[in-house]
Structure formats: C-alpha cells, structure tokens
Scaffold this motif. Structure first.
Motif, PDB file in Angstrom:
ATOM      1  N   ARG A 135      60.153 -41.176 -19.059  1.00 15.19           N
ATOM      2  CA  ARG A 135      59.371 -41.344 -20.287  1.00 15.19           C
ATOM      3  C   ARG A 135      58.022 -41.975 -19.933  1.00 15.19           C
ATOM      4  N   VAL A 136      56.963 -41.266 -20.255  1.00 17.55           N
ATOM      5  CA  VAL A 136      55.627 -41.695 -19.841  1.00 17.55           C
ATOM      6  C   VAL A 136      54.701 -41.760 -21.053  1.00 17.55           C
ATOM      7  N   ALA A 137      53.909 -42.814 -21.101  1.00 23.30           N
ATOM      8  CA  ALA A 137      52.828 -42.924 -22.085  1.00 23.30           C
ATOM      9  C   ALA A 137      51.501 -42.877 -21.336  1.00 23.30           C
ATOM     10  N   PHE A 138      50.584 -42.072 -21.827  1.00 23.40           N
ATOM     11  CA  PHE A 138      49.232 -42.035 -21.262  1.00 23.40           C
ATOM     12  C   PHE A 138      48.321 -42.818 -22.199  1.00 23.40           C
ATOM     13  N   SER A 165      57.138 -33.198 -16.401  1.00 20.93           N
ATOM     14  CA  SER A 165      58.456 -32.649 -16.746  1.00 20.93           C
ATOM     15  C   SER A 165      59.316 -33.731 -17.385  1.00 20.93           C
ATOM     16  N   GLY A 166      58.934 -34.117 -18.577  1.00 26.93           N
ATOM     17  CA  GLY A 166      59.669 -35.136 -19.308  1.00 26.93           C
ATOM     18  C   GLY A 166      58.885 -35.552 -20.537  1.00 26.93           C
ATOM     19  N   PRO A 167      59.397 -36.499 -21.329  1.00 31.55           N
ATOM     20  CA  PRO A 167      58.685 -36.959 -22.525  1.00 31.55           C
ATOM     21  C   PRO A 167      57.331 -37.577 -22.149  1.00 31.55           C
ATOM     22  N   LEU A 168      56.291 -37.153 -22.847  1.00 36.13           N
ATOM     23  CA  LEU A 168      54.939 -37.664 -22.595  1.00 36.13           C
ATOM     24  C   LEU A 168      54.220 -37.835 -23.924  1.00 36.13           C
TER      25      LEU A 168
END
Length: 635
Positions: A135-138, A165-168
């Motif tokens: 899970r990544v936040a930019f 390749s995952g929640p962004l």
C-alpha cells in the motif's frame, strides 16, 4: 527523450534531447530476489567494475600523500618564523598565521582523503522488482501564493502516470485549503489534505510546526499514515518518471530499509546559474551518496524518496529542522528496527527518477546555499553529539565526512582571508619557506586532487551535463559559496533564527541586484585594500599575493557572471529591436494558438524538477575545496 509534461519557451527543434529513460536505469535491470533466502540489499562496487582502476588506485594513494607532505612542509619546526626581540603583537600574529596555515593545509588533506575514501568504497544497489500488493501513498505539497498551481498540475499529472502493482493513492498536502487546488485534485483523481484551521497541527515549534514542510507531512502522517506501508514523495517542483515506484520499492523487501532516495537534477537547465548549480552537486550525488551505501546510510534527500511509514513514526515523524530531510535521516540511522534489532538502513539509487527545478538566479542560489549550510550546522549542534557510541563506526565516519564540509569550507575561507590580511598589512609570517618549493608542492597536490575529481566524473549521474565535461563550473560554484557558508556559520553560533524560505519555482526567479552580491563585494574590498597596502608597506611575498588574487577572483566571479549575463540580455534585446522584421512576421506569431499551449506550464521546467528548497547534503569530500584552499595555502 524528455519527461512527459516537459515544456519551455524554446522552439521544439532547438530543445536538447536528454535521455531521461537511460538515466532512470543506471543501477541496472530489475532482478528477482532468491525466494529461498531472506532478502538483503546487494551492491556492486564502482571501482571493481573499472577496467583501468590502477590509475584510480594511484590517484587515491598519491593525492593524500602529497597533501600530507604539503602540510608537513608548512608547519615543520625549522620553518617557523622566529623574531628576536620583535614586537609582541607581531609575534602573536605570527602564531596566528602558523595556526591558520596549518588548518588550511589540514582541511585540504581531509578533503582529498575523503574523496579517495569515497572513490574506494562507492557502490550501487542491485535493483529488484517491487513486492506486489504493498500500500503506497504518493505525496507532494502545495503552498498557495508561493507556488504556481500550474506547477502543481504538472507534478500531479506525472504522478498519475506512476506504475505500481498494488494500492496507490495520490495526495496533495495543501497548506492553504485552496479551492483551485481542490478542483485540480478532483479533476485528476488526487486526494486532497489540509491542516489549515487545526490547532494541534499548527504549533509554534516541534513536529507540527506551522508553515513548514515537515509540519505538513507530519499532520498527514498522524491522520492517514496507518493506512499505508510506504509513502513516496517529491517536492512540488519535481515531476516523477513513470517508473519511479518500480525502481525504488523493491529495496524495501529488506525489512531494515527505512528509506530510499535518488539523485537531484535540474530540468530548467538553461541559465548559467542553474547549470553551474547542478554541476556543483556532482560529487554528492555521483560519489558521496554511493559511498554512503557502503555503510547502509546515505543521506535522506527530501526532493524525491520513498519512506517506510513504520520507521518514520517510530522516531516521531519528520524532524523539526530547517533541513528536515537531513535531520530526519540522521535520527533514523541511529535508531534500531524493533523487529530485527538492527539499525535502520537506507539505500541510494543513482537512477534519475524525478526531474526538478534549480535556482535560476544568484539571489535564489545564495538563499539555497545559506539554508542548506544552516541546516547542517543545526544537525552538528543539536544531533551529532548523540551519535558517538550509538551508531556503527563506519556510519559515524560517513556522516562525519558529510557534515564537516560546510564548516570546514567556512573556516577555511576565513583563515585564508585572515592570513592574507595579516601578512599584506602587518608582515606577519607564520612560516618561512621557499616560494618556489611551496608553489610546486601546492600545485602538485592540487593537480592530483583535481585529477581524482576528474577521474570520478565518469560516474556522473546527470543527464544534462555533456559527456566528458570536467565539471569546472561546479568546482567554481562551491568555491564562491564559501563566504555564504561563513555567514551561515556565524548565524548558527550566535543562535539567530534560521528561516525556511520557499525558493521561487515554476519558471519564476528572484531578481538579482547589486545588493545580492554585497557579501562577496565586502570580501573583495578587504582583499583589494590589502593588496594595495602591501605595495606601500613592502610586504610582497609572491605566494601570499597569489593567494590574495585567487581569493579576489573567487569573490568577484558571481558579480562578473551577472554583469556578463546582463550585457548578453541587453545585446539580444537591442538586436531584436533593430533587426529586420520578417515578411511573415505577423503570420508566424499567430501559428501557435494560445489554446494549444500546455496549461500554464512553467517555462524551462521539465515535468518534474528538484526543489532547491531541500538541503542537500554537504560533504567533506568536495574537491571544489581546492579552489577555496588556494586563498591561503601557505606563506
């Protein structure tokens, strides 16, 4: 190739074609880690890959030896000045001169030894594919009224193209709760966050300090940090390349990696100041940070990075400092991962994964250098004393060599000017040596130091500097920054308030005026007065006059470049006004309709440019010090 979103006022046919795609893969192709063993980041030595590394080994060995020989020659007991029955004050000034000479030569030795050490241990990480499903936040920030919304749009449009390749989730951290910023976020599918009007997130000092970048990030961290494994961030004037996350996230398979950072490059590569400012950063991004990989502790650079949120929350968030990135990295590197018991580590990748914006005027460059140096002094005063006995020795050495660069350069400049004044006005002399031998030793030591610098230029990560360039402009920029570092050091010692100033971005630049150069002109006046006085007083030692003239050239260099730039701009305007008007002039002016231009894209700015607002770490290993040392290498 240029990043998507790149736009400036030059004709497209005249724009240089920088290969950002190639430079985004400098660390090599992505690999798959061995599933049979726990993953740890692996590295490749830069020196081991060199087919002609014997030359580098000779330079690494000879350069420090010759610099050490110069130091020994200058302070050798039999060379010290002895005055029989002389004036007490003059004898005291002789001792001051001897100390100044010794420290200047010592600093030169430390610098060249630092570069040699970095050359020997520098290494690149071997990239691995990112773990699926993280899970990544930019994140990027926005300060209404200080930063153009068009610049924010370009950065967010770049972020929309990121591959993961995952929640962004993409976030804009808006300091002012601006309605236009909210509308932009809604248009692009970006989440909007603001701390405006929340008292606990807007305090006078600390991790939630109002009107600061670290306060803005820490407010988001408190509200939304637990929803993600990592956050990626760039400064508002940076545009990330689509493979930004693909090239950085894989290293987090190692459970002890707290953050990953990349180099800073300036996409507005047009003005002389910007070009020289990027060249100035060569040693830090091409060598010193890679040497940090040897000790698993490259410096945290806020312009573009990915951070493990659990590690950051463990130390209470981003550190309250004028250079919050350096201070935060220092805290992480002296903290242990509670899951493994090992110290948190970091990774520097040479991959250029975001293109940002650098200072385009002397005013902005000076402001940047004052802020970066002040942040380093704050780290030395407030944090460094906690490190001995609490971090591994190699990591302490790496940080020490980075942190002492600014104070050594500042003190070196002061001692150089002091020794010139004492000799040219009073005839004080700490050591009695042959001018011919001194100049020979000094020139040979400087030549080897510069030779080591030039050899390392092959490792340059900048897509902008021409292949084979010597980086002399960057060396000059570091030398002429010495008066700024001295001013900043004085302010730090006097404990005056250090302010974070948002550098103009989005094609804007602070205007240069004569007062911009008042500090350099002051030192130039001191040197000119001393040289004139030496003629009338008969203090004419050739070495001391040489050092004084070199220092004078350094002090006047930015003024000369500014005047030359003004003259060129004036000549262009005159030519435009007096030149013939093409028969198709009106038609050619209307061939491009305003509606077809990208939305307010800042001139000269690639879709992403490094903010000069982030303190870039300083390093004792900068050979540029050669030029500064020359202001008083001996007497």
């Amino acid at each position: 190739m240029r990043p998507e979103g790149y736009d400036h006022d030059l004709d497209p046919d005249d724009e240089p074609d920088y290969d950002y795609d190639l430079h985004s893969r400098l660390a090599g192709p992505l690999t798959e880690p061995d599933p049979r063993a726990p993953y740890r980041v692996e590295y490749r030595s830069l020196l081991a890959r060199e087919p002609r590394r014997i030359r580098a080994v000779l330079l690494m060995a000879l350069a420090p030896v010759l610099s050490g020989s110069l130091l020994a020659y200058l302070v050798w007991p039999s060379h010290r000045t002895e005055r029989e029955g002389g004036d007490r004050w003059l004898i005291a000034f002789d001792h001051v001169m001897l100390g100044s000479i010794g420290f200047i030569a010592l600093f030169m030795l430390v610098n060249v030894a630092s570069v040699a050490h970095a050359t020997m241990v520098a290494r690149d990480p071997i990239p691995v594919a990112a773990e699926v499903g993280t899970r990544v936040a930019f994140l990027t920030t926005y300060v209404p009224g200080k930063e153009p919304l068009a610049m924010v749009r370009a950065t967010l449009e770049g972020a929309v193209r990121l591959r993961h390749s995952g929640p962004l989730d993409l976030w804009l951290l808006d300091e002012g709760d601006d309605s236009a910023a909210r509308a932009l976020c809604a248009e692009l599918g970006v989440r909007h966050f603001t701390r405006k009007g929340v008292p606990q997130w807007n305090r006078a000092k600390g991790v939630h300090k109002t009107r600061t970048k670290h306060g803005n990030y820490n407010a988001w961290l408190a509200m939304h940090g637990d929803d993600y494994d990592f956050f990626a961030s760039v400064d508002t004037d940076h545009i990330p390349l689509p493979n930004f996350l693909e090239r950085m996230l894989g290293y987090f398979r190692d459970p002890d990696i707290a953050f990953v950072v990349g180099p800073q490059v300036y996409g507005n590569y047009t003005s002389p100041v910007t070009k020289a400012a990027e060249s100035q950063q060569f040693l830090f991004h091409a060598l010193i940070q890679r040497a940090g990989n040897r000790y698993h502790a490259p410096m945290f650079v806020g312009t573009n990075n990915v951070v493990r949120i659990k590690a950051l929350k463990q130390i209470g968030g981003l550190y309250d400092s004028i250079t919050e990135d350096m201070a935060t990295g220092f805290e992480l590197h002296r903290t242990r991962n509670p899951l493994t018991g090992r110290f948190w580590r970091s990774v520097y990748t040479p991959d250029v994964l975001a293109v940002g914006e650098g200072p385009a005027s002397w005013t902005d460059f000076f402001t940047q250098q004052l802020r970066w140096s002040r942040g380093t002094y704050e780290t030395l005063i407030k944090q460094y004393w906690k490190a001995p006995f609490r971090v591994p020795p190699g990591r302490l050495l790496s940080y020490t060599l980075m942190l002492v660069y600014y104070p050594m350069t500042a003190v070196n400049w002061f001692l150089g000017i002091l020794s010139c004044v004492l000799f040219l006005w009073l005839g004080a002399s700490g050591t009695q040596v042959s001018s011919a031998v001194l100049l020979m030793l000094y020139s040979d030591a400087a030549a080897l130091q510069i030779g080591l610098y030039l050899w390392n230029r092959r490792h340059n990560v900048s897509p902008h500097e021409p292949s084979g360039s010597g980086g002399l402009a960057g060396m000059a920029m570091s030398a002429l920054s010495a008066p700024l570092y001295l001013k900043s050091l004085g302010a730090a010692l006097l404990r005056t308030d250090g302010r974070f100033v948002v550098t103009p971005k989005g094609g804007q630049a602070s205007p240069d005026r004569p007062m911009t150069f008042r500090l350099h002109l002051f030192w130039a006046a001191v040197l000119v007065g001393s040289l004139i006085a030496s003629v009338f007083l008969g203090h004419t030692h050739v070495a001391m006059r040489t050092w004084a003239v070199l220092a004078l050239v350094i002090a006047l260099a930015p003024v000369a470049v500014w005047c030359w730039t003004l003259w060129g701009e004036r000549a262009e305007r005159t030519a435009a006004l007096t030149g013939p008007v093409p028969a198709t002039g009106v038609a050619s002016m209307t061939t491009e309709r305003p509606a077809e231009r990208p939305a307010e894209r800042p001139a000269g700015r690639p879709a992403g440019r490094p903010a000069d607002d982030e303190p870039r770490p300083a390093f004792a290993a900068n050979t540029v010090q050669t030029a500064t040392v020359s202001t008083s290498g001996g007497n």
